[in-house]
Scaffold this motif. Sequence first.
Motif, short mmCIF file in Angstrom:
data_model
loop_
_atom_site.label_atom_id
_atom_site.label_comp_id
_atom_site.label_asym_id
_atom_site.label_seq_id
_atom_site.Cartn_x
_atom_site.Cartn_y
_atom_site.Cartn_z
N LYS A 9 5.85 -2.19 -8.74
CA LYS A 9 4.55 -2.10 -7.94
C LYS A 9 4.01 -0.59 -7.96
O LYS A 9 2.71 -0.51 -7.55
CB LYS A 9 4.86 -2.72 -6.47
N GLY A 10 4.55 0.24 -8.04
CA GLY A 10 3.95 1.59 -8.11
C GLY A 10 4.88 2.75 -8.82
O GLY A 10 6.08 2.42 -8.73
N THR A 70 1.39 3.09 -2.28
CA THR A 70 1.62 1.51 -2.41
C THR A 70 1.43 0.69 -1.02
O THR A 70 1.37 -0.38 -1.15
CB THR A 70 2.88 1.02 -3.03
N THR A 72 3.24 0.80 1.58
CA THR A 72 4.66 0.24 1.98
C THR A 72 5.06 0.87 3.16
O THR A 72 5.20 2.06 3.12
CB THR A 72 5.76 0.20 0.94
#
Length: 330
Positions: A9-10, A70, A72
């Motif tokens: 995702k990143g 991201t 997060t």
Amino acid sequence: MSKKYAVIKGVQGALPDYVLTNKELETLVDTNDEWITTRTGIKERRILKDKDKAASDLAANAVEKLLEKTGTNKDDIELVIVATVTADMVFPDTANITCDKAGLNNAFGFDINAACSGFLFALTTGAQYIETGRLKKVIVVGVDVMSTIIDYTDRATCVIFGDGCGAVLLEASEDSGVIDSVFRGDGSGRHYLHMKAGGSLKPASKETVENREHYVYQEGRTVFKHAVKGMSTTVQEVMDRNNLTADDIDWVVPHQANMRIISSVADMLRFPMEKVMQNIAHYGNTTAGTLPLCLWDYESKLKKGDKIILTAFGGGFTWGATYLIWGYDG
Ligand code: UT7
């Protein structure tokens, strides 16, 4: 129920500021820019100079920036795997120190030591926690501070290695992610690439220090041959297993040990060099750091659905190839 994949995702890198050029190496050992450039493709590498900093500092830096980019939450990270041969200490593991420094209070961690294949093996290990549904968010780090185990009087090794780190965030996906891996090992290869002392076989002593046995020992030519063969055969195997030809692949991410190894592998598999990620000129061989650092440098060029093969070869010997489908537009 449809199969669950672990998708990246990143990706984020972390590099020390100091640039050690070929010109500076000329002042340390009997070498020259022309030899290093033509025999390895390396022009410069990064070196961690701060005496109070270690692998975990590069890792924590990459992890914190990765979470920021991201969006997060730190508390959502459940596991951090760190691939390294230059752990902060023999124990505890660098992953847990990284979690502490990055403020990840809900994560557990462990290290994987598979030399230059470390990130590749760690990526599949992390992916499996997600594929099984056991965990939702995992970070995989590849980091090495090779300058701490390199003998800067040995021209055969000191020109090749550098320090660096890369980290990826893994989450679940239905349609993209880590698809398949072919991994191999051959412990008899330890004779050609190892650090002689500092382990249980030969603990540190006055004698081991005097004999300069706490540095990387490498028989370069032998390692070179095994690297070309090992990477090309496992890439071919993972492509065959997934019915892929070179034309189907958008990007190849090879371990950055020597530009001549990279081009030999690309030639053997008929990958045009435009599809082959390369950053060895600027970072040298950062051991477990090379693959995520390549993904980081090329992130803006990557598109959702890109078919990518990663491959590495390193001490052990360890080697292999992983096929993945990229999950987002860079
Ligand atoms: O990432 C983990 C896995 N590691 C690798 O994949 C590394 C694999 N090996 C290599 O990349 C290469 O073998 C090296 C870059 C380490 C060495 O290159 P090579 O083309 O295999 O050189 P060599 O060891 O065969 O040496 C050729 C010559 C020798 O001189 P003579 O005996 O022909 O007069 C060496 O002494 O080059 C000399 N040499 C150097 N000359 C200038 C070796 N290192 C240097 C140097 N500068 N730094």
